[in-house]
Design a protein around this motif. Structure first.
Motif, PDB file in Angstrom:
ATOM      1  N   PRO A 176       0.707  -1.353   0.022  1.00  0.00           N
ATOM      2  CA  PRO A 176      -0.032  -0.097  -0.113  1.00  0.00           C
ATOM      3  C   PRO A 176       0.855   1.338   0.029  1.00  0.00           C
ATOM      4  O   PRO A 176       1.874   1.330   0.695  1.00  0.00           O
ATOM      5  CB  PRO A 176      -0.847  -0.021   1.216  1.00  0.00           C
ATOM      6  N   GLY A 177       0.494   2.220  -0.736  1.00  0.00           N
ATOM      7  CA  GLY A 177       0.994   3.476  -0.898  1.00  0.00           C
ATOM      8  C   GLY A 177       0.079   4.685  -1.015  1.00  0.00           C
ATOM      9  O   GLY A 177      -0.812   4.350  -1.975  1.00  0.00           O
ATOM     10  N   SER A 178      -0.092   5.439  -0.247  1.00  0.00           N
ATOM     11  CA  SER A 178      -0.987   6.711  -0.426  1.00  0.00           C
ATOM     12  C   SER A 178      -0.445   7.887  -0.561  1.00  0.00           C
ATOM     13  O   SER A 178       0.716   8.480  -0.234  1.00  0.00           O
ATOM     14  CB  SER A 178      -1.825   6.758   1.094  1.00  0.00           C
ATOM     15  N   LEU A 179      -1.086   8.717  -1.638  1.00  0.00           N
ATOM     16  CA  LEU A 179      -0.620   9.966  -2.213  1.00  0.00           C
ATOM     17  C   LEU A 179      -1.062  10.969  -0.962  1.00  0.00           C
ATOM     18  O   LEU A 179      -2.000  11.080  -0.733  1.00  0.00           O
ATOM     19  CB  LEU A 179      -1.205  10.318  -3.577  1.00  0.00           C
ATOM     20  N   VAL A 180       0.014  11.478  -0.933  1.00  0.00           N
ATOM     21  CA  VAL A 180      -0.102  12.931   0.136  1.00  0.00           C
ATOM     22  C   VAL A 180      -0.111  14.217  -0.582  1.00  0.00           C
ATOM     23  O   VAL A 180      -0.957  14.945  -0.320  1.00  0.00           O
ATOM     24  CB  VAL A 180       1.218  12.721   1.015  1.00  0.00           C
ATOM     25  N   GLY A 181       0.715  14.394  -1.617  1.00  0.00           N
ATOM     26  CA  GLY A 181       0.510  15.373  -2.380  1.00  0.00           C
ATOM     27  C   GLY A 181       1.587  15.501  -3.706  1.00  0.00           C
ATOM     28  O   GLY A 181       2.382  14.663  -3.824  1.00  0.00           O
ATOM     29  N   ALA A 182       1.022  16.127  -4.549  1.00  0.00           N
ATOM     30  CA  ALA A 182       1.917  15.999  -6.129  1.00  0.00           C
ATOM     31  C   ALA A 182       1.741  17.762  -6.336  1.00  0.00           C
ATOM     32  O   ALA A 182       0.771  18.272  -6.523  1.00  0.00           O
ATOM     33  CB  ALA A 182       1.356  15.492  -7.011  1.00  0.00           C
ATOM     34  N   GLU A 183       3.296  18.144  -6.775  1.00  0.00           N
ATOM     35  CA  GLU A 183       3.480  19.577  -7.179  1.00  0.00           C
ATOM     36  C   GLU A 183       4.168  19.512  -8.614  1.00  0.00           C
ATOM     37  O   GLU A 183       5.076  19.043  -8.546  1.00  0.00           O
ATOM     38  CB  GLU A 183       3.840  20.357  -6.003  1.00  0.00           C
ATOM     39  N   VAL A 184       3.524  20.181  -9.541  1.00  0.00           N
ATOM     40  CA  VAL A 184       4.290  20.299 -10.460  1.00  0.00           C
ATOM     41  C   VAL A 184       5.351  21.318 -10.423  1.00  0.00           C
ATOM     42  O   VAL A 184       5.067  22.454  -9.792  1.00  0.00           O
ATOM     43  CB  VAL A 184       3.318  20.844 -11.856  1.00  0.00           C
ATOM     44  N   THR A 185       6.487  21.174 -10.826  1.00  0.00           N
ATOM     45  CA  THR A 185       7.795  22.049 -10.510  1.00  0.00           C
ATOM     46  C   THR A 185       8.306  22.135 -12.345  1.00  0.00           C
ATOM     47  O   THR A 185       7.791  21.689 -12.981  1.00  0.00           O
ATOM     48  CB  THR A 185       8.677  21.306  -9.542  1.00  0.00           C
ATOM     49  N   GLU A 186       9.484  22.804 -12.062  1.00  0.00           N
ATOM     50  CA  GLU A 186       9.904  22.965 -13.283  1.00  0.00           C
ATOM     51  C   GLU A 186      10.600  21.733 -13.980  1.00  0.00           C
ATOM     52  O   GLU A 186      11.537  21.344 -13.335  1.00  0.00           O
ATOM     53  CB  GLU A 186      11.401  24.253 -13.305  1.00  0.00           C
ATOM     54  N   GLY A 187       9.952  21.369 -14.845  1.00  0.00           N
ATOM     55  CA  GLY A 187      10.496  20.115 -15.758  1.00  0.00           C
ATOM     56  C   GLY A 187       9.889  18.795 -15.153  1.00  0.00           C
ATOM     57  O   GLY A 187      10.254  17.614 -15.660  1.00  0.00           O
ATOM     58  N   LYS A 198       6.171   5.700   6.426  1.00  0.00           N
ATOM     59  CA  LYS A 198       7.200   6.691   6.418  1.00  0.00           C
ATOM     60  C   LYS A 198       6.755   7.729   4.989  1.00  0.00           C
ATOM     61  O   LYS A 198       6.053   7.035   4.134  1.00  0.00           O
ATOM     62  CB  LYS A 198       8.521   6.201   6.029  1.00  0.00           C
ATOM     63  N   LEU A 199       6.936   8.917   5.048  1.00  0.00           N
ATOM     64  CA  LEU A 199       6.740  10.001   4.008  1.00  0.00           C
ATOM     65  C   LEU A 199       8.056   9.634   3.221  1.00  0.00           C
ATOM     66  O   LEU A 199       8.998   9.804   3.602  1.00  0.00           O
ATOM     67  CB  LEU A 199       6.741  11.366   4.719  1.00  0.00           C
ATOM     68  N   ASN A 200       7.631   9.491   2.003  1.00  0.00           N
ATOM     69  CA  ASN A 200       8.654   9.307   0.912  1.00  0.00           C
ATOM     70  C   ASN A 200       8.393  10.423  -0.321  1.00  0.00           C
ATOM     71  O   ASN A 200       7.288  10.736  -0.437  1.00  0.00           O
ATOM     72  CB  ASN A 200       8.708   8.157   0.290  1.00  0.00           C
ATOM     73  N   THR A 201       9.229  10.562  -1.009  1.00  0.00           N
ATOM     74  CA  THR A 201       9.331  11.713  -2.145  1.00  0.00           C
ATOM     75  C   THR A 201      10.016  11.145  -3.418  1.00  0.00           C
ATOM     76  O   THR A 201      10.853  10.435  -3.251  1.00  0.00           O
ATOM     77  CB  THR A 201      10.032  12.915  -1.781  1.00  0.00           C
ATOM     78  N   LEU A 202       9.240  11.259  -4.354  1.00  0.00           N
ATOM     79  CA  LEU A 202       9.991  10.921  -5.819  1.00  0.00           C
ATOM     80  C   LEU A 202       9.721  11.953  -6.787  1.00  0.00           C
ATOM     81  O   LEU A 202       8.734  12.616  -6.738  1.00  0.00           O
ATOM     82  CB  LEU A 202       9.559   9.608  -6.258  1.00  0.00           C
ATOM     83  N   ARG A 203      10.473  12.090  -7.845  1.00  0.00           N
ATOM     84  CA  ARG A 203      10.198  12.991  -9.153  1.00  0.00           C
ATOM     85  C   ARG A 203       9.828  12.164 -10.322  1.00  0.00           C
ATOM     86  O   ARG A 203      10.409  11.013 -10.450  1.00  0.00           O
ATOM     87  CB  ARG A 203      11.392  13.623  -9.141  1.00  0.00           C
ATOM     88  N   THR A 204       8.937  12.689 -11.149  1.00  0.00           N
ATOM     89  CA  THR A 204       8.403  12.026 -12.237  1.00  0.00           C
ATOM     90  C   THR A 204       8.118  13.096 -13.347  1.00  0.00           C
ATOM     91  O   THR A 204       8.049  14.314 -13.153  1.00  0.00           O
ATOM     92  CB  THR A 204       7.190  11.304 -11.809  1.00  0.00           C
ATOM     93  N   HIS A 205       8.148  12.794 -14.575  1.00  0.00           N
ATOM     94  CA  HIS A 205       7.824  13.478 -15.534  1.00  0.00           C
ATOM     95  C   HIS A 205       6.265  13.919 -15.457  1.00  0.00           C
ATOM     96  O   HIS A 205       5.870  14.970 -15.966  1.00  0.00           O
ATOM     97  CB  HIS A 205       8.108  13.093 -17.016  1.00  0.00           C
ATOM     98  N   ALA A 206       5.395  12.971 -15.059  1.00  0.00           N
ATOM     99  CA  ALA A 206       4.056  13.113 -15.131  1.00  0.00           C
ATOM    100  C   ALA A 206       3.236  12.299 -14.119  1.00  0.00           C
ATOM    101  O   ALA A 206       3.758  11.423 -14.000  1.00  0.00           O
ATOM    102  CB  ALA A 206       3.623  13.071 -16.709  1.00  0.00           C
ATOM    103  N   LEU A 207       2.154  12.596 -13.715  1.00  0.00           N
ATOM    104  CA  LEU A 207       1.253  12.054 -12.982  1.00  0.00           C
ATOM    105  C   LEU A 207      -0.055  11.636 -13.757  1.00  0.00           C
ATOM    106  O   LEU A 207      -0.639  12.372 -14.138  1.00  0.00           O
ATOM    107  CB  LEU A 207       0.928  12.318 -11.445  1.00  0.00           C
TER     108      LEU A 207
END
Length: 399
Positions: A176-187, A198-207
Protein backbone atom coordinates in the motif's frame (compact mmCIF):
# COMPACT_ATOMS: atom_id res chain seq x y z
CA UNK A 1 15.84 17.32 -14.61
CA UNK A 2 16.63 13.76 -13.56
CA UNK A 3 13.64 11.76 -12.37
CA UNK A 4 12.95 8.54 -10.54
CA UNK A 5 10.25 7.52 -13.04
CA UNK A 6 8.74 8.78 -16.25
CA UNK A 7 5.19 8.43 -14.94
CA UNK A 8 3.46 7.81 -11.62
CA UNK A 9 0.06 6.16 -12.00
CA UNK A 10 -2.21 6.60 -9.00
CA UNK A 11 -4.59 3.64 -8.63
CA UNK A 12 -4.39 -0.09 -9.42
CA UNK A 13 -7.90 -0.58 -10.67
CA UNK A 14 -8.37 -1.64 -14.27
CA UNK A 15 -7.70 1.86 -15.70
CA UNK A 16 -4.54 2.33 -13.67
CA UNK A 17 -3.41 -1.17 -14.57
CA UNK A 18 -4.08 -0.60 -18.27
CA UNK A 19 -2.31 2.77 -18.27
CA UNK A 20 0.75 1.34 -16.55
CA UNK A 21 0.81 -1.55 -19.01
CA UNK A 22 0.53 0.71 -22.07
CA UNK A 23 3.25 3.05 -20.80
CA UNK A 24 5.64 0.25 -19.86
CA UNK A 25 5.08 -1.46 -23.21
CA UNK A 26 6.11 1.86 -24.79
CA UNK A 27 9.40 1.59 -22.82
CA UNK A 28 8.61 4.25 -20.23
CA UNK A 29 9.53 3.77 -16.58
CA UNK A 30 6.34 3.58 -14.53
CA UNK A 31 5.38 3.15 -10.90
CA UNK A 32 1.85 2.44 -9.68
CA UNK A 33 0.85 3.96 -6.35
CA UNK A 34 -2.06 2.03 -4.80
CA UNK A 35 -3.53 2.67 -1.37
CA UNK A 36 -5.58 -0.52 -0.82
CA UNK A 37 -4.76 -3.35 -3.23
CA UNK A 38 -5.02 -4.38 -6.86
CA UNK A 39 -8.69 -4.29 -7.95
CA UNK A 40 -9.66 -3.60 -4.34
CA UNK A 41 -12.63 -1.36 -5.17
CA UNK A 42 -14.82 -0.94 -8.29
CA UNK A 43 -12.68 -3.21 -10.47
CA UNK A 44 -13.70 -6.24 -8.40
CA UNK A 45 -17.34 -5.17 -7.95
CA UNK A 46 -18.61 -4.88 -11.51
CA UNK A 47 -21.09 -7.02 -13.42
CA UNK A 48 -18.16 -9.16 -14.68
CA UNK A 49 -19.04 -8.43 -18.32
CA UNK A 50 -16.95 -7.57 -21.36
CA UNK A 51 -19.60 -6.12 -23.64
CA UNK A 52 -20.52 -3.28 -25.91
CA UNK A 53 -23.41 -2.14 -23.76
CA UNK A 54 -26.57 -2.98 -25.67
CA UNK A 55 -28.65 -0.60 -23.56
CA UNK A 56 -26.38 2.35 -24.38
CA UNK A 57 -27.73 2.30 -27.93
CA UNK A 58 -31.00 3.56 -26.47
CA UNK A 59 -29.29 6.77 -25.34
CA UNK A 60 -27.35 7.24 -28.57
CA UNK A 61 -23.88 6.28 -27.26
CA UNK A 62 -22.92 4.63 -30.54
CA UNK A 63 -19.24 5.59 -30.40
CA UNK A 64 -18.88 4.03 -26.95
CA UNK A 65 -20.65 0.83 -28.03
CA UNK A 66 -18.46 0.52 -31.12
CA UNK A 67 -15.29 1.10 -29.11
CA UNK A 68 -16.29 -1.47 -26.50
CA UNK A 69 -17.19 -4.07 -29.12
CA UNK A 70 -13.81 -3.54 -30.79
CA UNK A 71 -12.10 -3.99 -27.41
CA UNK A 72 -14.21 -7.07 -26.67
CA UNK A 73 -12.89 -8.62 -29.89
CA UNK A 74 -9.28 -7.89 -28.88
CA UNK A 75 -9.75 -9.33 -25.40
CA UNK A 76 -11.38 -12.50 -26.72
CA UNK A 77 -8.43 -13.06 -29.04
CA UNK A 78 -5.66 -12.09 -26.62
CA UNK A 79 -6.98 -13.15 -23.20
CA UNK A 80 -9.08 -16.24 -23.89
CA UNK A 81 -8.23 -17.65 -20.46
CA UNK A 82 -10.03 -14.68 -18.86
CA UNK A 83 -12.69 -13.60 -21.36
CA UNK A 84 -15.22 -15.94 -22.98
CA UNK A 85 -18.37 -15.63 -25.03
CA UNK A 86 -21.63 -16.54 -23.27
CA UNK A 87 -25.19 -16.70 -24.62
CA UNK A 88 -27.47 -13.87 -23.45
CA UNK A 89 -31.26 -14.23 -23.43
CA UNK A 90 -33.77 -11.37 -23.49
CA UNK A 91 -37.34 -12.42 -22.64
CA UNK A 92 -39.97 -9.92 -23.82
CA UNK A 93 -43.43 -9.85 -22.21
CA UNK A 94 -46.67 -7.99 -22.78
CA UNK A 95 -45.79 -5.72 -19.87
CA UNK A 96 -42.21 -5.07 -21.06
CA UNK A 97 -41.20 -1.47 -21.65
CA UNK A 98 -39.53 -2.42 -24.93
CA UNK A 99 -41.65 -4.46 -27.39
CA UNK A 100 -40.11 -7.22 -29.53
CA UNK A 101 -39.58 -4.97 -32.55
CA UNK A 102 -37.55 -2.48 -30.51
CA UNK A 103 -35.38 -5.28 -29.10
CA UNK A 104 -34.89 -6.72 -32.58
CA UNK A 105 -33.90 -3.31 -33.91
CA UNK A 106 -31.40 -2.80 -31.09
CA UNK A 107 -29.87 -6.24 -31.60
CA UNK A 108 -29.62 -5.63 -35.35
CA UNK A 109 -27.68 -2.42 -34.77
CA UNK A 110 -25.54 -4.14 -32.13
CA UNK A 111 -24.69 -6.91 -34.59
CA UNK A 112 -23.87 -4.34 -37.29
CA UNK A 113 -21.47 -2.54 -34.96
CA UNK A 114 -19.79 -5.75 -33.78
CA UNK A 115 -19.52 -7.66 -37.05
CA UNK A 116 -19.60 -11.44 -37.33
CA UNK A 117 -16.71 -12.91 -35.35
CA UNK A 118 -15.82 -15.68 -32.95
CA UNK A 119 -17.96 -18.32 -34.65
CA UNK A 120 -21.34 -17.30 -33.18
CA UNK A 121 -24.51 -16.21 -34.92
CA UNK A 122 -25.47 -12.56 -34.67
CA UNK A 123 -28.71 -13.06 -32.79
CA UNK A 124 -31.94 -14.95 -33.17
CA UNK A 125 -35.48 -15.08 -31.92
CA UNK A 126 -35.99 -18.48 -30.29
CA UNK A 127 -39.00 -20.44 -31.54
CA UNK A 128 -41.62 -21.26 -28.90
CA UNK A 129 -40.52 -24.89 -28.92
CA UNK A 130 -37.07 -23.84 -27.63
CA UNK A 131 -38.46 -21.99 -24.63
CA UNK A 132 -38.44 -25.35 -22.84
CA UNK A 133 -34.64 -25.08 -22.74
CA UNK A 134 -34.97 -22.15 -20.32
CA UNK A 135 -36.23 -23.95 -17.20
CA UNK A 136 -38.06 -21.89 -14.62
CA UNK A 137 -38.53 -18.82 -16.83
CA UNK A 138 -42.01 -17.32 -16.45
CA UNK A 139 -44.17 -18.07 -19.49
CA UNK A 140 -47.24 -15.98 -18.68
CA UNK A 141 -47.40 -13.07 -21.11
CA UNK A 142 -44.16 -14.10 -22.82
CA UNK A 143 -44.10 -12.77 -26.40
CA UNK A 144 -40.55 -13.52 -27.56
CA UNK A 145 -37.10 -14.64 -26.40
CA UNK A 146 -34.02 -13.29 -28.16
CA UNK A 147 -30.57 -14.83 -27.92
CA UNK A 148 -27.33 -13.06 -28.69
CA UNK A 149 -23.72 -13.40 -27.51
CA UNK A 150 -21.49 -11.23 -25.37
CA UNK A 151 -18.56 -11.93 -23.07
CA UNK A 152 -17.99 -12.54 -19.37
CA UNK A 153 -14.82 -12.23 -17.28
CA UNK A 154 -13.48 -12.27 -13.75
CA UNK A 155 -12.91 -8.52 -13.35
CA UNK A 156 -10.44 -8.79 -10.46
CA UNK A 157 -8.44 -11.54 -12.20
CA UNK A 158 -8.33 -9.48 -15.40
CA UNK A 159 -7.03 -6.46 -13.48
CA UNK A 160 -4.36 -8.56 -11.75
CA UNK A 161 -3.34 -10.00 -15.11
CA UNK A 162 -2.90 -6.52 -16.60
CA UNK A 163 -0.85 -5.38 -13.58
CA UNK A 164 1.32 -8.49 -13.93
CA UNK A 165 1.85 -7.65 -17.61
CA UNK A 166 2.88 -4.10 -16.70
CA UNK A 167 5.35 -5.45 -14.13
CA UNK A 168 6.73 -7.91 -16.67
CA UNK A 169 7.43 -4.92 -18.93
CA UNK A 170 9.30 -3.12 -16.16
CA UNK A 171 6.65 -1.28 -14.18
CA UNK A 172 6.90 -1.18 -10.40
CA UNK A 173 4.20 -0.94 -7.74
CA UNK A 174 4.05 0.63 -4.30
CA UNK A 175 1.21 -1.06 -2.42
CA UNK A 176 0.00 0.00 0.00
CA UNK A 177 1.05 3.55 -0.81
CA UNK A 178 -1.06 6.68 -0.36
CA UNK A 179 -0.57 9.94 -2.21
CA UNK A 180 0.05 12.83 0.18
CA UNK A 181 0.58 15.50 -2.45
CA UNK A 182 1.89 16.18 -5.94
CA UNK A 183 3.29 19.50 -7.14
CA UNK A 184 4.21 20.51 -10.67
CA UNK A 185 7.75 21.89 -10.66
CA UNK A 186 10.06 23.08 -13.38
CA UNK A 187 10.41 20.11 -15.70
CA UNK A 188 8.40 17.56 -13.73
CA UNK A 189 6.26 16.63 -10.74
CA UNK A 190 7.30 16.14 -7.13
CA UNK A 191 5.26 13.33 -5.54
CA UNK A 192 5.02 12.81 -1.78
CA UNK A 193 3.48 9.57 -0.54
CA UNK A 194 3.16 7.43 2.56
CA UNK A 195 4.40 3.83 2.54
CA UNK A 196 5.43 1.57 5.41
CA UNK A 197 4.55 4.34 7.83
CA UNK A 198 7.06 6.77 6.30
CA UNK A 199 6.78 9.87 4.17
CA UNK A 200 8.63 9.39 0.88
CA UNK A 201 9.29 11.58 -2.14
CA UNK A 202 9.96 10.81 -5.78
CA UNK A 203 10.20 12.87 -8.95
CA UNK A 204 8.50 12.08 -12.22
CA UNK A 205 7.82 13.65 -15.60
CA UNK A 206 4.06 13.17 -15.22
CA UNK A 207 1.35 11.84 -12.92
CA UNK A 208 -1.83 10.09 -14.09
CA UNK A 209 -4.76 10.04 -11.67
CA UNK A 210 -6.62 6.74 -12.19
CA UNK A 211 -8.00 6.54 -8.67
CA UNK A 212 -11.62 5.85 -9.65
CA UNK A 213 -14.08 7.03 -6.99
CA UNK A 214 -11.18 8.86 -5.30
CA UNK A 215 -10.42 10.88 -8.46
CA UNK A 216 -11.59 14.18 -6.94
CA UNK A 217 -9.77 13.53 -3.65
CA UNK A 218 -6.55 12.74 -5.49
CA UNK A 219 -6.97 15.78 -7.70
CA UNK A 220 -7.34 18.03 -4.64
CA UNK A 221 -3.89 16.84 -3.49
CA UNK A 222 -2.29 18.05 -6.72
CA UNK A 223 -0.81 21.54 -7.16
CA UNK A 224 -2.23 22.92 -9.29
CA UNK A 225 -5.41 20.81 -9.32
CA UNK A 226 -7.07 20.08 -12.64
CA UNK A 227 -10.46 21.58 -13.51
CA UNK A 228 -12.43 18.32 -13.29
CA UNK A 229 -15.90 18.26 -14.81
CA UNK A 230 -18.81 18.00 -12.34
CA UNK A 231 -19.12 14.33 -11.39
CA UNK A 232 -21.29 12.09 -9.23
CA UNK A 233 -20.55 8.81 -7.51
CA UNK A 234 -23.26 6.27 -8.28
CA UNK A 235 -23.42 3.03 -6.30
CA UNK A 236 -24.40 -0.26 -7.90
CA UNK A 237 -25.26 -3.39 -5.90
CA UNK A 238 -25.14 -7.06 -6.88
CA UNK A 239 -26.43 -10.08 -4.98
CA UNK A 240 -25.22 -13.68 -5.26
CA UNK A 241 -27.86 -16.39 -4.91
CA UNK A 242 -27.10 -20.00 -3.85
CA UNK A 243 -28.46 -21.68 -6.98
CA UNK A 244 -27.59 -22.07 -10.64
CA UNK A 245 -29.68 -21.20 -13.69
CA UNK A 246 -27.20 -22.77 -16.09
CA UNK A 247 -24.44 -21.38 -18.30
CA UNK A 248 -26.44 -18.50 -19.72
CA UNK A 249 -27.05 -14.86 -18.91
CA UNK A 250 -30.51 -13.34 -18.80
CA UNK A 251 -31.16 -9.69 -19.55
CA UNK A 252 -34.42 -8.90 -17.75
CA UNK A 253 -36.45 -5.82 -16.96
CA UNK A 254 -37.24 -4.71 -13.42
CA UNK A 255 -40.60 -3.24 -12.43
CA UNK A 256 -39.22 0.28 -12.93
CA UNK A 257 -37.96 -0.55 -16.44
CA UNK A 258 -34.33 -0.84 -15.43
CA UNK A 259 -32.29 -3.58 -17.13
CA UNK A 260 -30.93 -6.24 -14.74
CA UNK A 261 -28.49 -9.06 -15.52
CA UNK A 262 -28.97 -12.57 -14.10
CA UNK A 263 -25.79 -14.53 -14.72
CA UNK A 264 -23.76 -17.58 -13.67
CA UNK A 265 -20.95 -16.86 -11.25
CA UNK A 266 -18.91 -19.41 -9.28
CA UNK A 267 -21.64 -22.08 -9.59
CA UNK A 268 -24.20 -19.61 -8.23
CA UNK A 269 -26.30 -16.82 -9.73
CA UNK A 270 -25.24 -13.17 -9.74
CA UNK A 271 -27.97 -10.52 -10.07
CA UNK A 272 -27.38 -6.82 -10.65
CA UNK A 273 -27.18 -3.99 -10.73
CA UNK A 274 -28.82 -0.96 -9.10
CA UNK A 275 -28.07 2.77 -9.31
CA UNK A 276 -28.24 5.24 -6.42
CA UNK A 277 -26.35 8.44 -5.65
CA UNK A 278 -23.54 8.01 -3.13
CA UNK A 279 -22.05 10.79 -1.03
CA UNK A 280 -19.87 9.05 1.56
CA UNK A 281 -16.33 7.75 1.76
CA UNK A 282 -15.76 5.30 -1.14
CA UNK A 283 -14.28 2.80 1.32
CA UNK A 284 -17.63 2.59 3.12
CA UNK A 285 -19.93 1.84 0.17
CA UNK A 286 -22.11 -1.20 0.87
CA UNK A 287 -25.38 -2.71 -0.38
CA UNK A 288 -28.53 -1.41 1.27
CA UNK A 289 -31.37 -3.64 2.43
CA UNK A 290 -33.64 -1.90 -0.09
CA UNK A 291 -31.30 -2.65 -3.00
CA UNK A 292 -30.96 -6.31 -2.05
CA UNK A 293 -34.73 -6.64 -1.73
CA UNK A 294 -35.24 -4.92 -5.10
CA UNK A 295 -32.88 -7.33 -6.89
CA UNK A 296 -34.35 -10.38 -5.17
CA UNK A 297 -37.91 -9.34 -6.07
CA UNK A 298 -36.85 -8.74 -9.66
CA UNK A 299 -35.30 -12.16 -10.18
CA UNK A 300 -38.20 -13.86 -8.35
CA UNK A 301 -40.69 -12.28 -10.76
CA UNK A 302 -39.02 -14.19 -13.62
CA UNK A 303 -37.70 -17.50 -12.25
CA UNK A 304 -39.71 -20.01 -10.24
CA UNK A 305 -36.56 -21.57 -8.68
CA UNK A 306 -35.88 -18.35 -6.78
CA UNK A 307 -39.31 -17.72 -5.27
CA UNK A 308 -38.65 -19.54 -2.02
CA UNK A 309 -35.59 -17.48 -1.23
CA UNK A 310 -35.63 -14.90 1.55
CA UNK A 311 -33.28 -12.02 2.21
CA UNK A 312 -31.26 -14.13 4.63
CA UNK A 313 -30.70 -16.69 1.84
CA UNK A 314 -28.60 -14.24 -0.19
CA UNK A 315 -25.17 -15.85 -0.24
CA UNK A 316 -23.23 -12.63 -0.74
CA UNK A 317 -23.74 -9.03 -1.83
CA UNK A 318 -21.37 -6.25 -2.85
CA UNK A 319 -21.53 -2.66 -4.06
CA UNK A 320 -19.22 -0.71 -6.37
CA UNK A 321 -19.05 2.93 -7.38
CA UNK A 322 -19.31 4.40 -10.87
CA UNK A 323 -17.97 7.86 -11.62
CA UNK A 324 -20.50 9.57 -13.89
CA UNK A 325 -20.93 13.11 -15.22
CA UNK A 326 -23.27 15.18 -13.06
CA UNK A 327 -26.52 15.85 -14.91
CA UNK A 328 -30.06 16.69 -13.91
CA UNK A 329 -31.54 13.60 -15.54
CA UNK A 330 -31.40 9.95 -14.50
CA UNK A 331 -28.22 7.86 -14.20
CA UNK A 332 -29.42 5.67 -17.08
CA UNK A 333 -29.12 8.52 -19.58
CA UNK A 334 -25.63 9.65 -18.53
CA UNK A 335 -22.61 9.04 -20.71
CA UNK A 336 -20.44 6.05 -19.78
CA UNK A 337 -17.44 7.30 -21.76
CA UNK A 338 -14.24 8.02 -19.90
CA UNK A 339 -13.54 11.68 -19.15
CA UNK A 340 -9.85 12.56 -19.58
CA UNK A 341 -8.65 15.82 -18.08
CA UNK A 342 -5.24 17.46 -18.30
CA UNK A 343 -3.68 20.88 -17.81
CA UNK A 344 -3.46 23.27 -20.74
CA UNK A 345 0.30 23.06 -21.06
CA UNK A 346 1.81 21.89 -24.31
CA UNK A 347 3.51 19.20 -22.25
CA UNK A 348 0.91 18.14 -19.66
CA UNK A 349 2.26 17.06 -16.29
CA UNK A 350 -0.89 15.87 -14.54
CA UNK A 351 -3.76 13.95 -16.13
CA UNK A 352 -6.89 12.48 -14.60
CA UNK A 353 -9.43 10.02 -15.90
CA UNK A 354 -12.94 9.78 -14.50
CA UNK A 355 -15.52 7.16 -15.40
CA UNK A 356 -15.08 4.68 -18.20
CA UNK A 357 -15.87 0.99 -18.48
CA UNK A 358 -14.09 -2.25 -17.70
CA UNK A 359 -14.38 -3.33 -21.35
CA UNK A 360 -12.71 -0.21 -22.76
CA UNK A 361 -9.83 0.07 -20.27
CA UNK A 362 -7.21 -0.52 -22.97
CA UNK A 363 -8.63 2.09 -25.35
CA UNK A 364 -8.73 4.66 -22.54
CA UNK A 365 -5.14 3.82 -21.58
CA UNK A 366 -3.96 4.40 -25.14
CA UNK A 367 -5.69 7.80 -25.19
CA UNK A 368 -3.86 8.75 -22.00
CA UNK A 369 -0.52 7.62 -23.43
CA UNK A 370 -1.16 9.68 -26.57
CA UNK A 371 -1.81 12.79 -24.47
CA UNK A 372 1.47 12.18 -22.64
CA UNK A 373 3.56 11.87 -25.80
CA UNK A 374 4.63 15.55 -25.87
CA UNK A 375 5.69 15.31 -22.22
CA UNK A 376 7.66 12.09 -22.60
CA UNK A 377 9.20 12.76 -26.01
CA UNK A 378 12.95 13.41 -25.79
CA UNK A 379 12.85 13.14 -22.00
CA UNK A 380 16.08 12.92 -20.01
CA UNK A 381 17.03 9.36 -19.09
CA UNK A 382 15.18 8.21 -15.98
CA UNK A 383 17.09 7.01 -12.94
CA UNK A 384 16.02 3.42 -12.39
CA UNK A 385 15.32 2.66 -8.73
CA UNK A 386 15.51 -0.90 -7.35
CA UNK A 387 12.10 -2.60 -7.67
CA UNK A 388 9.88 -1.93 -4.69
CA UNK A 389 8.20 -5.02 -3.28
CA UNK A 390 4.52 -5.69 -3.76
CA UNK A 391 2.73 -6.29 -0.48
CA UNK A 392 2.39 -9.92 0.57
CA UNK A 393 -1.21 -10.39 -0.55
CA UNK A 394 -0.47 -8.96 -4.00
CA UNK A 395 2.66 -11.12 -4.34
CA UNK A 396 0.47 -14.20 -3.87
CA UNK A 397 -1.84 -13.04 -6.64
CA UNK A 398 0.95 -11.86 -8.95
CA UNK A 399 3.76 -14.43 -8.71
Amino acid sequence: MSTDFDVVVVGAGILGAGTAEALSQAHHSVVILEQLGIAAATSSRSSKLIHGGLRYLETGQFRLVYECLRERSWLLENKPQLVRMVPFYIPVYRHSKRPPWIVRLGLSLYALLSGVKHGVSLFQSLPNSDWESLPGLKREGLLAVFRYYDAQTDDAALTRDVVASAIAHGAQIICPGSLVGAEVTEGGVRVDYMANGKLNTLRTHALVNCSGPWVATTNARCIPPLPLPPIDLVAGTHILLPLSLGNRIFYIEASDGRAVFVMPWQDKTLVGTTERPYYGDPRDVAPTAEEKSYLLRTVQSYFSQTRGLQGEDIYESFAGLRVLPKVARSSFSRSRESMICCDNNRKPRILAVAGGKLTSYRATAHKLVKKLQPTLRNKPHALRNPPRPINSSERERNP
